[in-house]
Write an enzyme that holds these catalytic residues in place. Structure first.
Site, PDB file in Angstrom:
ATOM      1  N   ASP A 149       0.834  -1.203   0.000  1.00 40.55           N
ATOM      2  CA  ASP A 149       0.000   0.000   0.000  1.00 40.55           C
ATOM      3  C   ASP A 149       0.869   1.254   0.000  1.00 40.55           C
ATOM      4  OD1 ASP A 149      -2.222  -1.555   0.036  1.00 40.55           O
ATOM      5  OD2 ASP A 149      -2.665  -1.282   2.168  1.00 40.55           O
ATOM      6  N   ASP A 172       0.803   4.213  -2.719  1.00 44.32           N
ATOM      7  CA  ASP A 172       0.550   5.603  -2.332  1.00 44.32           C
ATOM      8  C   ASP A 172       1.656   6.530  -2.840  1.00 44.32           C
ATOM      9  OD1 ASP A 172      -1.740   4.778  -1.078  1.00 44.32           O
ATOM     10  OD2 ASP A 172      -0.836   4.667   0.914  1.00 44.32           O
ATOM     11  N   SER A 219     -37.481  -1.410  -8.411  1.00 46.16           N
ATOM     12  CA  SER A 219     -37.225  -2.411  -7.373  1.00 46.16           C
ATOM     13  C   SER A 219     -37.753  -3.762  -7.859  1.00 46.16           C
ATOM     14  CB  SER A 219     -37.911  -2.008  -6.072  1.00 46.16           C
ATOM     15  OG  SER A 219     -39.307  -1.854  -6.289  1.00 46.16           O
ATOM     16  N   LEU A 220     -37.379  -4.832  -7.169  1.00 51.02           N
ATOM     17  CA  LEU A 220     -37.813  -6.176  -7.554  1.00 51.02           C
ATOM     18  C   LEU A 220     -38.892  -6.680  -6.619  1.00 51.02           C
ATOM     19  CD1 LEU A 220     -34.374  -7.905  -8.282  1.00 51.02           C
ATOM     20  CD2 LEU A 220     -35.889  -6.743  -9.893  1.00 51.02           C
ATOM     21  N   LYS A 266     -27.474 -11.219  -3.772  1.00 50.53           N
ATOM     22  CA  LYS A 266     -28.047  -9.872  -3.626  1.00 50.53           C
ATOM     23  C   LYS A 266     -27.201  -9.104  -2.604  1.00 50.53           C
ATOM     24  CE  LYS A 266     -32.442  -7.493  -2.850  1.00 50.53           C
ATOM     25  NZ  LYS A 266     -31.982  -6.575  -1.777  1.00 50.53           N
ATOM     26  N   ARG A 272     -29.715   5.428  -7.001  1.00 51.80           N
ATOM     27  CA  ARG A 272     -31.009   4.976  -7.515  1.00 51.80           C
ATOM     28  C   ARG A 272     -32.092   6.010  -7.209  1.00 51.80           C
ATOM     29  NH1 ARG A 272     -35.450   2.658  -5.315  1.00 51.80           N
ATOM     30  NH2 ARG A 272     -36.727   1.369  -6.689  1.00 51.80           N
ATOM     31  N   LYS A 288     -33.147 -13.952 -12.276  1.00 48.02           N
ATOM     32  CA  LYS A 288     -33.582 -13.250 -13.482  1.00 48.02           C
ATOM     33  C   LYS A 288     -33.733 -14.233 -14.642  1.00 48.02           C
ATOM     34  CE  LYS A 288     -30.930  -9.113 -12.228  1.00 48.02           C
ATOM     35  NZ  LYS A 288     -29.773  -8.258 -12.587  1.00 48.02           N
ATOM     36  N   LYS A 315     -35.478 -13.249  -0.371  1.00 46.22           N
ATOM     37  CA  LYS A 315     -34.934 -12.701   0.873  1.00 46.22           C
ATOM     38  C   LYS A 315     -34.630 -13.830   1.850  1.00 46.22           C
ATOM     39  CE  LYS A 315     -35.119  -8.294  -0.095  1.00 46.22           C
ATOM     40  NZ  LYS A 315     -35.709  -7.309   0.797  1.00 46.22           N
ATOM     41  N   CYS A 337     -11.618   3.871  38.689  1.00 49.29           N
ATOM     42  CA  CYS A 337     -10.765   4.732  39.527  1.00 49.29           C
ATOM     43  C   CYS A 337     -11.524   5.848  40.230  1.00 49.29           C
ATOM     44  CB  CYS A 337      -9.638   5.333  38.689  1.00 49.29           C
ATOM     45  SG  CYS A 337     -10.179   6.582  37.498  1.00 49.29           S
TER      46      CYS A 337
END
Length: 671
Positions: free
Chosen positions: A34, A38, A83-84, A116, A137, A287, A311, A408
Site C-alpha cells: 500500500d 501511495d 425495485s424487484l 443480492k 437509484r 432473473k 430474501k 478509579c
C-alpha cells in the site's frame, strides 16, 4: 521538469497505477505494498498539480477526491431503476417460475441466480469508454449525481477496455472487514458508529466532500446493463460476461439454471454459506436470462415480471434486556454492553450485545427489562436493532450512565465532537491494565503465553505496573511461579516469548503503546517513514501531517503522547531492556527455489498455531503474495479450521489446497 518530460512521466505513472489497480481488484495478486502504491499516486498528483492541463479525464489521481460540493445535482434515469418483487420461501420461487413459463409458452427458460449484495444501488454512465457520470437509484426515476465520490472507488474503471457508450447498474458496498475497521477507528475518535455496512456505504457516498468517500474502503459489484450502444448481447449472462471484459467487477458467485429444483438447491446452499462471505448479502436475485423473453414478460407498475429477489430468513431473535454494564477500555472510553436473557441466534447462544455509547441507548429508547430484537450478521458482534415498547409491563426502568469512572472514581468527560464518555486519568487501573493487554496482543508485540487473565493477574498482584515491566520479569521468577497454573516450563516459555518479542519491528512497538488514534496501519506508515522511535518523538505536528495517511488529529495525539514524561520513561525502560526501536520491515528472501516463490496464496479459516499476520509475513519471506479472494489466478489456498466458501471455491476451480499442518511443515523446512 519540462513539459514534455512531465507528459511522458504522467502517462507512465498513470499506466503503472492502473496496472496495480487491476492486479489488486480484478486478479487478486497485488505486486506492491500500500505504501508503494501511495508513493506512485503522490508522484502523479504532484506532476498534475504542476501541469494541470496534462491531467487526463481518466487519471487515477481523480480517485483521491476533489473539492467538496455545495449540493448534489439531480439525475433522471433514462431507464427507471425499478425495485424487484420479493420471494420469501420455496413456494414463492415456484410461483414465479410458473408465471414465467405460462407467459412464454413452450419456450425453454433459463434463469441466472446471483447474490443480492446489501449495499447502495448505483448507475454508471460511460461515453466512448470514459466514465462521465454516476448516480444513486433515488426513487427509481430520479437519483443524485455522486460522480466525484464514485471515482474514488478503485474497482470502478475510469476507462473501459473498449470505447463503448453505455450505462450499467451495480451495488456499492463496504466489506465486513472495512466496516469493522471504520467503526473501530470512529470509536477510538469518540465519533458516532455506523449501524451496519450498508449504512456506512450509503453514508460515505452521500458525503459532499469526496475525500471522505476516498478514505473509506468502498467497493462495487456491477450486475446489469441499463443501456448499450455499439454492441449486441442477447442474454443477461452474456451481458455479465461482457461487463467483465470491459473491466467491471462482476460477482463470481452466479449460476445459470434451467431447472427450478436445482435453482432452489443453489439458494439453500447460500442460506448456509452466507455468514462466511467477506461482504453482506440479504438474499438472491433470480432473473430470466434471455433478453427477448424479458421483453416479452415486461413490467408491472413497480417491478419487472422477469426477475424476483429471494430474501433470506432474518438472523434475528427477540429476548429481554436484563441489564447494562459499563467497561473502561485502553483509551479511556466507557462502553456500555447489553446483558441479555440467553437466546439462540445464528447457531450460537447470545448473552451480550454491543451498545457502543450512551447516545445509542438514548436513541433506541432502551429500558432495563425491555423486550428487544437482536441481530447477528456473520462474525459481527450481536447488536440490538429494535425495542418492542408494546410489550412493556410497566416494570421496566431507565438506565443512567455513570458520572465517574467505575475503576478509579475519576469524573468522566465528553471531549469536544465526541459521543463517548471518557476517563482521562492516566493512572486509572483500567487504562493501564487494558493497555498492557493490548501491548502483548497478537497484532502488537505478540507475546505468546501472556493472555488477558495472566496480564490482569500480574497487574493485580503488583508484579507489573507498566508495559516496560514485562521485560524485567526474569528478575521475578519466584513471583511468576506463584501464579495460578504457572509451572517451571510455563515460566520458561513465557520468558522466552518475552525475550523473542524484543526483536519485533518498530511498528509493533508503536502500535502496542496504544497511542490514541494510532492503529496498526498508521503505526506501520509512521515506522516506515521515520525509521526509528527517536525521529518520531522529535517530529512536530507539521512534519507528521506531511505524511498523506496521517491527519492533524492523529499528529496532535502523537506529539501529546511523546511529550508526557511518563511515556518517555516507559520508552527508555523498553530501550534499556533491549527492545528494538527501529523499523525492520518484512525481509523478503531471495532465490527462485523458495517454496512460495511467485505464488499467489489465499488464507482461509482459523490457524491454531499463529496469527494471520504472522502467516502472511512468513509467506512473504518465502517469496509468496497473499491475496483476499480465490480466483483462477490463485496458486494455493492454505485452509485452517472452519474454512468456508473460499475453500469450496478453490476445490471447484481446481486450486491446490494445503492444510495448516502442511503449511507448518513448509515453514519448519525453511526455517
Amino acid at each position: 521538469m519540462d513539459r514534455l518530460t512531465a507528459e511522458t512521466k504522467i502517462k507512465e505513472l498513470a499506466k503503472r497505477i492502473e496496472r496495480h489497480n487491476r492486479l489488486y481488484h480484478e486478479e487478486d495478486r497485488p505486486e506492491i505494498s500500500d505504501q508503494e502504491y501511495d508513493q506512485l499516486m503522490r508522484e502523479l498528483r504532484e506532476l498534475e498539480t504542476s501541469f494541470p492541463d496534462l491531467q487526463s479525464p481518466d487519471s487515477p489521481s481523480l480517485r483521491v477526491g476533489g473539492e467538496p460540493l455545495p449540493f448534489f445535482e439531480k439525475v433522471v434515469h433514462k431507464t427507471p431503476m425499478l425495485s424487484l418483487g420479493n420471494a420469501f420461501n420455496e413456494e414463492d420461487i415456484r410461483d414465479f417460475d410458473r408465471r414465467v413459463r405460462q407467459a412464454v409458452g413452450s419456450q425453454a427458460v433459463r434463469y441466472v441466480a446471483e447474490l443480492k449484495i446489501d449495499g447502495l444501488a448505483v448507475s454508471l454512465h460511460y461515453e466512448n469508454g470514459l466514465f462521465v457520470r454516476g448516480a444513486t437509484r433515488g426513487d427509481g426515476t430520479t437519483g443524485e449525481d455522486i460522480t466525484q465520490n464514485l471515482k474514488t472507488i478503485r474497482s470502478i474503471p475510469l476507462r473501459l477496455t473498449k470505447p463503448l457508450t453505455l450505462e450499467v447498474r451495480g451495488e456499492a458496498y463496504m466489506s465486513k472487514g472495512a466496516f469493522e475497521k471504520l467503526n473501530k477507528e470512529r470509536e477510538e475518535r469518540g465519533e458516532a458508529l455506523f449501524a451496519n455496512p450498508r449504512n456506512s456505504a450509503a453514508g460515505s457516498l452521500r458525503q459532499l466532500d469526496p475525500k471522505i468517500a476516498a478514505s473509506r474502503q468502498l467497493d462495487t459489484f456491477i450486475y446489469g446493463i441499463g443501456d448499450l450502444q455499439g454492441e449486441t448481447v442477447e442474454s443477461h449472462s452474456e451481458g455479465l460476461d461482457l461487463l467483465e471484459t470491459l473491466g467491471f467487477m462482476v460477482n463470481q458467485e452466479r449460476r445459470v439454471f434451467d431447472d427450478v429444483d436445482e435453482l432452489l438447491a443453489f439458494i439453500a446452499g447460500w442460506t448456509e454459506k452466507r455468514p462466511h462471505l467477506p461482504y453482506e448479502i440479504d438474499g438472491m436475485v433470480i432473473k430470466v436470462d434471455s433478453y427477448a423473453q424479458q421483453e416479452e414478460l415486461g413490467f408491472t407498475a413497480k417491478s419487472p415480471r422477469w426477475a424476483i429477489a429471494y430474501k433470506f430468513p432474518a438472523e434475528e431473535a427477540v429476548t429481554i434486556l436484563e441489564g447494562i454494564e459499563v467497561s473502561v477500555g485502553r483509551t479511556g472510553n466507557v462502553t456500555p454492553t447489553a446483558l441479555l436473557k440467553p437466546v439462540s441466534l445464528a447457531g450460537t447462544t447470545v448473552k451480550r450485545a454491543s451498545l457502543h455509547n450512551e447516545d445509542i441507548i438514548r436513541e433506541k429508547g432502551l429500558l432495563i427489562g425491555d423486550h428487544v430484537v437482536v441481530k447477528k450478521a456473520g462474525d459481527i458482534i450481536p447488536e440490538i436493532i429494535a425495542v418492542l415498547p408494546e410489550r412493556r409491563t410497566g416494570n421496566e426502568v431507565p438506565f443512567a450512565m455513570p458520572t465517574h469512572c467505575p475503576e478509579c472514581g475519576s469524573e468522566l468527560v465528553r471531549l469536544e465532537e465526541e459521543v463517548a464518555l471518557r476517563c482521562i486519568n492516566p493512572m486509572c487501573p483500567a487504562l493501564i491494565r487494558e493497555g498492557m493487554i493490548h501491548f502483548v496482543s497478537r497484532t502488537a508485540m505478540n507475546i505468546d503465553g501472556l493472555g488477558e487473565k495472566v496480564v490482569a493477574q500480574l497487574y493485580r498482584d503488583g508484579i507489573i505496573h507498566s508495559v516496560a515491566d514485562l521485560y524485567y520479569l526474569h528478575q521475578q521468577r519466584d513471583a511468576l511461579l506463584g501464579l495460578e497454573r504457572m509451572g517451571e516450563k510455563s515460566v520458561d516459555n513465557l520468558l522466552a516469548a518475552i525475550e523473542a518479542s524484543k526483536e519485533n519491528s518498530l511498528e509493533r512497538v508503536l502500535f502496542g503503546l496504544g497511542i490514541r488514534l494510532v492503529g496498526a496501519k498508521a503505526a506501520r506508515v509512521l515506522a516506515e517513514h521515520f525509521g526509528n522511535i527517536d525521529t518520531i518523538m522529535q517530529a512536530s505536528e507539521e512534519e507528521i501531517t506531511q505524511i498523506d495517511e496521517i491527519g492533524p488529529k492523529m499528529a496532535a495525539s502523537l506529539v501529546n503522547y511523546f511529550a508526557q514524561p511518563q511515556a518517555q520513561a516507559v520508552i527508555e525502560r523498553l530501550r534499556a531492556a533491549g527492545v528494538n526501536m527501529e523499523y525492520k520491515g518484512i525481509r523478503i528472501e531471495s532465490g527462485a527455489d523458495l517454496p512460495f516463490s511467485g505464488k499467489t496464496i489465499v488464507l482461509t479459516g482459523t490457524l491454531t498455531q499463529m496469527s494471520r499476520q504472522e502467516a502472511e509475513e512468513a509467506i512473504a519471506r518465502l517469496g509468496g503474495k497473499v491475496t483476499g479472494s480465490v480466483s483462477k489466478k490463485t496458486d494455493l489456498v492454505i485452509a485452517g479450521e472452519k474454512a468456508g466458501s473460499k475453500l469450496e471455491k478453490a476445490e471447484k476451480l481446481g486450486v491446490a489446497v494445503m492444510d495448516e499442518a502442511g503449511f507448518l511443515q513448509v515453514l519448519e523446512s525453511n526455517a
